[in-house]
Write an enzyme that holds these catalytic residues in place. Structure first.
Site, PDB file in Angstrom:
ATOM      1  N   GLU A 173      -3.058   6.974  12.935  1.00 24.30           N
ATOM      2  CA  GLU A 173      -1.595   6.371  12.413  1.00 24.30           C
ATOM      3  C   GLU A 173      -0.882   6.113  13.521  1.00 24.30           C
ATOM      4  OE1 GLU A 173      -0.030   5.683   8.685  1.00 24.30           O
ATOM      5  OE2 GLU A 173      -1.710   5.040   9.212  1.00 24.30           O
ATOM      6  N   ARG A 174      -0.022   5.223  13.582  1.00 28.92           N
ATOM      7  CA  ARG A 174       1.134   4.923  14.446  1.00 28.92           C
ATOM      8  C   ARG A 174       1.955   6.045  14.179  1.00 28.92           C
ATOM      9  NH1 ARG A 174      -0.540   0.313  12.370  1.00 28.92           N
ATOM     10  NH2 ARG A 174      -1.556  -1.365  13.806  1.00 28.92           N
ATOM     11  N   LYS A 201       0.795  -1.238   0.028  1.00 20.52           N
ATOM     12  CA  LYS A 201      -0.093  -0.055   0.081  1.00 20.52           C
ATOM     13  C   LYS A 201       1.094   1.309  -0.009  1.00 20.52           C
ATOM     14  CE  LYS A 201      -2.551  -0.307   3.499  1.00 20.52           C
ATOM     15  NZ  LYS A 201      -2.430  -1.751   4.150  1.00 20.52           N
TER      16      LYS A 201
END
Length: 424
Positions: free
Chosen positions: A116-117, A90
């Site tokens: 998101e991390r 991705k």
């Protein structure tokens, strides 16, 4: 906690100075760079462009990636969903689209990380810097450890920045959102904190309105276009989940990444049969493009059905017509692989940008069996189709040479041994 009233709505910084920087939901710089200067601050709450300003013409957004442009063309000013698990490519696909957008469309890219991390954000920032695409790009993050209000509004911040480049700078903008489900999830948490009555499966009663308020701002106007590619997480793989259903209603194209194809080395690992686009109609892409795309899908569908027979009985048990179908499908699979600019340092292969005309011409010639006598490996990781003959000659073969028993990029176990029997 103490609350400080700013006397106005949440605002986002806009201007050319925000390029190559990374921000949080308040517009604070979080890339450890110098402080921001000479920017304008705009409210993140804006209405979608009026219908009178919207472009009524459906245009194809060329990515330079063969499989996408031929089988699932993206809409300029449209929204595409990118479905895939971890490790199937991705981020690489998003990075390549950013590279092509900046280098060849003279546009701007905005990456919006919702939930998101922080590790993923740091990695992406470093990768973009190494790939040389950060200069015309803005990154905005509402991280996973931040409050739901932050994750809920970070998409609006990114869109306000995108609208500045579209309306004031009159540039085309590529907006990448990862992950749109986290926006809905954050809205659900905010709704719960406000004590609203939950709707189906615990989702907020205002989900449809909130998602539309974000998605409708992504549009094609007389000034420019915001084209969006959104990573979509489907909860428990349940496509009837309200979050998935509401998201699908806004998408004009779906790009599905396959772990099986990734394991076979067929990159980009896009599943041609599961992916689709509303743009793939004769009235938009033209009769020739539509006819070629349908023929390719038919060939892949037949090949998929024949795989079980090949596994049990071998390739030589197929009729000559079916063998031709298998040959075409395998050559098309390899032609749809492509070396990316963003992976040059890892693969040692120069990236290739392929025009839609070259991609269609190559597919048409493969379907007409023009490359029947070329080894399959000659079509693997090339740009335009002309490179196949050059590659075959460089390897010591010629167009008249039959396919070798074990092609260089022959990934599927059921066909690895069988061509050898056929050749014998």
């Amino acid at each position: 906690m103490a609350v400080h009233d700013t006397g106005g709505p949440l605002k986002a910084p806009v201007g050319t100075n925000i390029l190559s920087r990374m921000f949080d939901v308040f517009g604070n710089v979080i890339d450890r760079g110098p402080p921001l200067s000479e920017v304008e601050w705009r409210s993140v709450h804006r209405s979608p462009p009026p219908l009178s300003r919207r472009s009524t013409k459906s245009e194809v957004f060329e990515t330079g990636i063969k499989v996408i442009d031929v089988l699932m063309p993206l809409e300029r000013g449209g929204k595409a969903g990118l479905f895939g698990g971890a490790g199937v490519g991705k981020t690489v696909l998003l990075t390549e689209m950013i590279h092509n957008m900046i280098g060849h469309h003279e546009g701007t890219s905005i990456f919006c990380g919702i939930g998101e991390r922080c590790r993923e954000g740091e990695e992406l920032h470093r990768e973009m810097q190494e790939a040389g695409v950060l200069e015309n790009m803005v990154m905005v993050f509402g991280q996973m450890n931040e409050p739901p209000g932050s994750r809920f509004r970070v998409g609006h911040v990114a869109l306000t920045m995108a609208e500045y480049f579209r309306d004031d700078q009159r540039r085309d903008v590529l907006l990448l959102i990862d992950n749109i489900f986290r926006f809905i999830q954050a809205g659900m948490e905010v709704s719960g904190l406000m004590g609203q009555m939950p709707s189906r499966l615990g989702y907020q009663p205002t989900m449809g309105t909130e998602l539309s308020g974000l998605e409708e701002r992504i549009a094609n106007t007389d000034a420019g276009a915001i084209t969006s590619i959104q990573a979509v997480y489907v909860p428990a793989d349940d496509f009837t989940d309200p979050a998935a259903v509401h998201t699908f209603s806004h998408l004009s194209a779906s790009i599905v990444l396959s772990r099986k194809r990734a394991s076979e080395g067929l990159f980009p690992a896009i599943d041609p049969l599961q992916s689709n686009s509303k743009m793939a109609t004769p009235g938009i892409v033209g009769e020739r493009h539509y006819r070629i795309a349908q023929e390719i899908r038919r060939t892949f569908a037949q090949y998929s059905e024949l795989k079980n027979i090949i596994t049990m009985l071998g390739l030589e048990q197929l009729s000559p017509e079916d063998r031709d179908v298998v040959g075409r499908a395998r050559r098309l699979e390899r032609f749809f692989t492509q070396p990316f600019f963003s992976t040059e340092q890892f693969t040692g292969l120069n990236g290739k940008l392929v025009s839609l005309e070259d991609a269609l011409g190559g597919c048409e010639r493969i379907l007409a069996d023009e490359f029947k006598d070329l080894p399959e490996s000659a079509l693997y990781m090339i740009g335009p189709i002309e490179e196949a003959k050059t590659k075959a000659k460089a390897k010591g073969g010629s167009p008249a040479t039959p396919a070798p028993a074990r092609p260089a990029a022959d990934p599927t176990p059921e066909t690895r041994a069988e061509p050898a029997k056929g050749a014998a």
